[in-house]
Motif scaffolding. Sequence first.
Motif, PDB file in Angstrom:
ATOM      1  N   GLU A 209       3.511  24.179  13.798  1.00  0.00           N
ATOM      2  CA  GLU A 209       2.559  23.702  12.764  1.00  0.00           C
ATOM      3  C   GLU A 209       2.171  25.068  11.967  1.00  0.00           C
ATOM      4  N   PHE A 210       1.472  24.864  10.920  1.00  0.00           N
ATOM      5  CA  PHE A 210       1.034  26.018  10.021  1.00  0.00           C
ATOM      6  C   PHE A 210      -0.338  25.711   9.701  1.00  0.00           C
ATOM      7  N   ASN A 211      -1.191  26.644   9.201  1.00  0.00           N
ATOM      8  CA  ASN A 211      -2.429  26.668   8.698  1.00  0.00           C
ATOM      9  C   ASN A 211      -3.190  26.400  10.020  1.00  0.00           C
ATOM     10  N   LEU A 212      -3.055  27.318  11.119  1.00  0.00           N
ATOM     11  CA  LEU A 212      -3.784  27.096  12.380  1.00  0.00           C
ATOM     12  C   LEU A 212      -4.629  28.485  12.527  1.00  0.00           C
ATOM     13  N   ASN A 213      -5.624  28.053  13.359  1.00  0.00           N
ATOM     14  CA  ASN A 213      -6.427  29.210  13.767  1.00  0.00           C
ATOM     15  C   ASN A 213      -6.381  29.760  15.077  1.00  0.00           C
TER      16      ASN A 213
END
Length: 266
Positions: A209-213
Motif C-alpha cells: 500500500e502507498f500513502n500510509l502514515n
Amino acid sequence: MPTDFTQLSLDLAQLCRETAKFIRQEAASFDRGKVQQKGVSDLVSYVDQETEKLLVAGLRRLLPEAGFITEEGTTGADTRAEYTWIIDPLDGTTNFVHGLPCYSISVALLHHSELVAGVVHEVAQDESFRAVRGGGAYCNERRIHVSDVAELSGSLLATGFPYSKFDRLDAYLAVLGQFMQSTHGVRRVGSAAVDLAWVAAGRFEGFFEFNLNSYDVAAGLLLVREAGGHITQFLEDGDPLFGREVVASNGRIHQAMQATIAEFWA
C-alpha cells in the motif's frame, strides 16, 4: 526508563483490550450522523477521538516520559527524543462507520528510531496481536509466524485503496491488476494494521500500500518482522515507517512482489 519491554507489551495489550470494549459499546448504537469528514473518503468520528484520549491517558501511566505521534492529535505536538508512542486509535474508521466488522487499535513504542513494542487489537473479533523487538510475535498469547508459501502464484495478498493523492492511481491499478492475475487473489480489508497483523499470522503472504502514515503501520511492521517476515518500501529498503509506502511479506515472495511493482512503479 523501561528495562522489560515484554512486560510493557503485556500491559499495553491489556490497555488496548480494555479500550476495545469502549469501541464495541459505541458500535452497538453508533449514529452515522456524528461522522466528520477530513476528505470524501477520509472519515473521523467521536469514537476515534475518545478512544485516543483513553489510550493516551493509559500510556502516560505506563511510560510517563514518552511522547506521542497520534492520528487525531489529541496530545498536540508532543514528541520527545528517546521514547515515542505511535497511535492509531481506530484504524478502519470507514468500516466502523458502515458497520463492517473489521477495525483495530494500533499502538507501537519507538525508542529513538527503533520499534521496540507494538500491539494491534482487532476489535470485532477481539484478537490481540503483540510483538516485542527480539521477542517474537503473538496472537492472544499464541506464537505466530509468517506463512511458508514460496511462490507468488500460491499467495494471497492484501492491499489498501488510496483515499487522497490520486496522482499514482494508474500505476497502482496496473500493479493491482498484475497481482490479481498472478496470485490466489488480493483482498482489501480496510485496516492496514490488520493487514500487517494477518501477514504476521500467516493469513496473508504479502501486503502492499502507498500513502500510509506512521500510525497506520508502526505496530504492524514490528509484528511482521518478529514473525519472521520482511518489510521494505516499494522499490527499495528505504524507511517503511515514515516513507509512506510499504511492501510486507513472508520474505519468500518478497523479491517477486517488488519485481512486479517495479514493472509499473517508477
